[in-house]
Enzyme design. Sequence first.
Site, PDB file in Angstrom:
ATOM      1  N   ARG A 163      -3.826 -10.303   4.627  1.00 50.12           N
ATOM      2  CA  ARG A 163      -4.656 -10.239   2.846  1.00 50.12           C
ATOM      3  C   ARG A 163      -3.303  -9.742   2.013  1.00 50.12           C
ATOM      4  O   ARG A 163      -2.962  -8.133   2.882  1.00 50.12           O
ATOM      5  CB  ARG A 163      -6.262  -8.944   3.058  1.00 50.12           C
ATOM      6  CG  ARG A 163      -5.980  -9.175   0.626  1.00 50.12           C
ATOM      7  CD  ARG A 163      -7.081  -8.527   1.713  1.00 50.12           C
ATOM      8  NE  ARG A 163      -7.757  -8.084  -0.045  1.00 50.12           N
ATOM      9  CZ  ARG A 163      -7.195  -7.190  -0.842  1.00 50.12           C
ATOM     10  NH1 ARG A 163      -6.263  -6.550  -0.677  1.00 50.12           N
ATOM     11  NH2 ARG A 163      -8.220  -7.237  -1.982  1.00 50.12           N
TER      12      ARG A 163
ATOM     13  N   LYS B  53       0.885  -1.271  -0.467  1.00 45.40           N
ATOM     14  CA  LYS B  53      -0.043   0.464   0.066  1.00 45.40           C
ATOM     15  C   LYS B  53       0.807   1.044   0.075  1.00 45.40           C
ATOM     16  O   LYS B  53       2.088   1.500   0.357  1.00 45.40           O
ATOM     17  CB  LYS B  53      -0.687  -0.266   1.017  1.00 45.40           C
ATOM     18  CG  LYS B  53      -2.311  -1.001   0.841  1.00 45.40           C
ATOM     19  CD  LYS B  53      -2.839  -0.516   1.352  1.00 45.40           C
ATOM     20  CE  LYS B  53      -3.922  -1.859   1.555  1.00 45.40           C
ATOM     21  NZ  LYS B  53      -5.336  -2.164   2.456  1.00 45.40           N
TER      22      LYS B  53
HETATM   23  C1  8Y7 Z   1      -8.379  -4.046   1.356  1.00 46.48           C
HETATM   24  C2  8Y7 Z   1      -9.128  -4.858   0.937  1.00 46.48           C
HETATM   25  C3  8Y7 Z   1      -8.422  -3.992  -1.129  1.00 46.48           C
HETATM   26  C4  8Y7 Z   1      -8.032  -4.649   2.836  1.00 46.48           C
HETATM   27  C5  8Y7 Z   1     -10.142  -5.319   3.009  1.00 46.48           C
HETATM   28  C6  8Y7 Z   1      -4.934  -2.460  -2.062  1.00 46.48           C
HETATM   29  C7  8Y7 Z   1     -10.630  -5.183  -1.432  1.00 46.48           C
HETATM   30  C8  8Y7 Z   1      -6.324  -2.529  -1.889  1.00 46.48           C
HETATM   31  N1  8Y7 Z   1      -7.479  -3.359   0.676  1.00 46.48           N
HETATM   32  N2  8Y7 Z   1     -10.469  -5.597   2.052  1.00 46.48           N
HETATM   33  N3  8Y7 Z   1      -9.564  -4.704  -0.073  1.00 46.48           N
HETATM   34  N4  8Y7 Z   1      -9.079  -5.351   3.492  1.00 46.48           N
HETATM   35  N5  8Y7 Z   1     -10.633  -6.244   4.098  1.00 46.48           N
HETATM   36  O1  8Y7 Z   1      -3.757  -2.780  -2.046  1.00 46.48           O
HETATM   37  O2  8Y7 Z   1      -6.876  -3.316   3.414  1.00 46.48           O
HETATM   38  O3  8Y7 Z   1      -5.546  -3.887  -1.958  1.00 46.48           O
HETATM   39  S1  8Y7 Z   1      -8.122  -3.178  -1.844  1.00 46.48           S
END
Ligand code: 8Y7
Length: 276
Positions: A246, A212
Amino acid sequence: MTFDRPRVMGVLNVTPDSFFDGARYFEPSVAIAHGVSMAEQGADILDIGGESARPGAQPVSLQEELDRVLPVVETLRHQVEVPISIDTSKPEVMREAVAAGAAMINDVNALRSPGALTAAAEMGVPVCLMHMQGQPRNMQYEPSYNNVVEEVSEFLQARVDAALEAGLRPDQLVLDPGFGFGKTLRHNLELLNSLDKLVGLGYPVLAGLSRKSMLGRILKSEDEDRLAGSLTLAILACQQGAHIIRVHDVEPTRQALQVLEAAELEQESEPGRRTA
Ligand code: 8Y7
């Protein structure tokens, strides 16, 4: 799923515009191959998304989102044994993806879209409720909080209450502070350092920190150059009690967490070091 050790959620974006892997896996066969590869690398969950949540991203239509994700969910569920999560805020996509084999919902909008609470209650699968200030199109425009940890925690507790009220079971819920979603670098670091407070709400906590822009701020690096920083953040999140991480980079993250786990086990088994 048990959380005796932190679980790794592999990111599978079927979008032309996600910030790190946008366009890379837009072709269904390529997305499917990448999902299989992440499962082989030891992902515990695969998170399939058809709408980018990057800052400034534009929403996609329901049909477009369904067309992107359903073929991937349908095929992957027969090719991998790990559970598939559907990253969406739209109740129709939740329903169709679960009917096609998804076993979890990841909603960056925390079931605030009309009909989403009802859909999630009816389907009964685990749901990740994430905090976001604003909307992707404007969220990084001057994010502001009096006390970011308290506000995020109160928001998530309110979403838990709404979910339980709508008939979701407590054991369905996972919470997420939403790193980078309407947050400055300082907000993100404060949340990371206080992640144990969110863990204290009593639900599993998911942390998405992989590649990020907070890392770009710290390292002054582009997103393809943020792996070491991402691994560091994953370790810090797990030390604060996060249950699911994630990530884009499954294999290196699994290795980092394995090393952390070995060190923690050693600490527990060494009587001289026990503090409690
Ligand atoms: C997150 C996310 C994204 C996160 C959850 C990226 C879909 C942006 N970030 N879902 N999604 N938590 N639960 O950098 O931090 O992957 S998208």
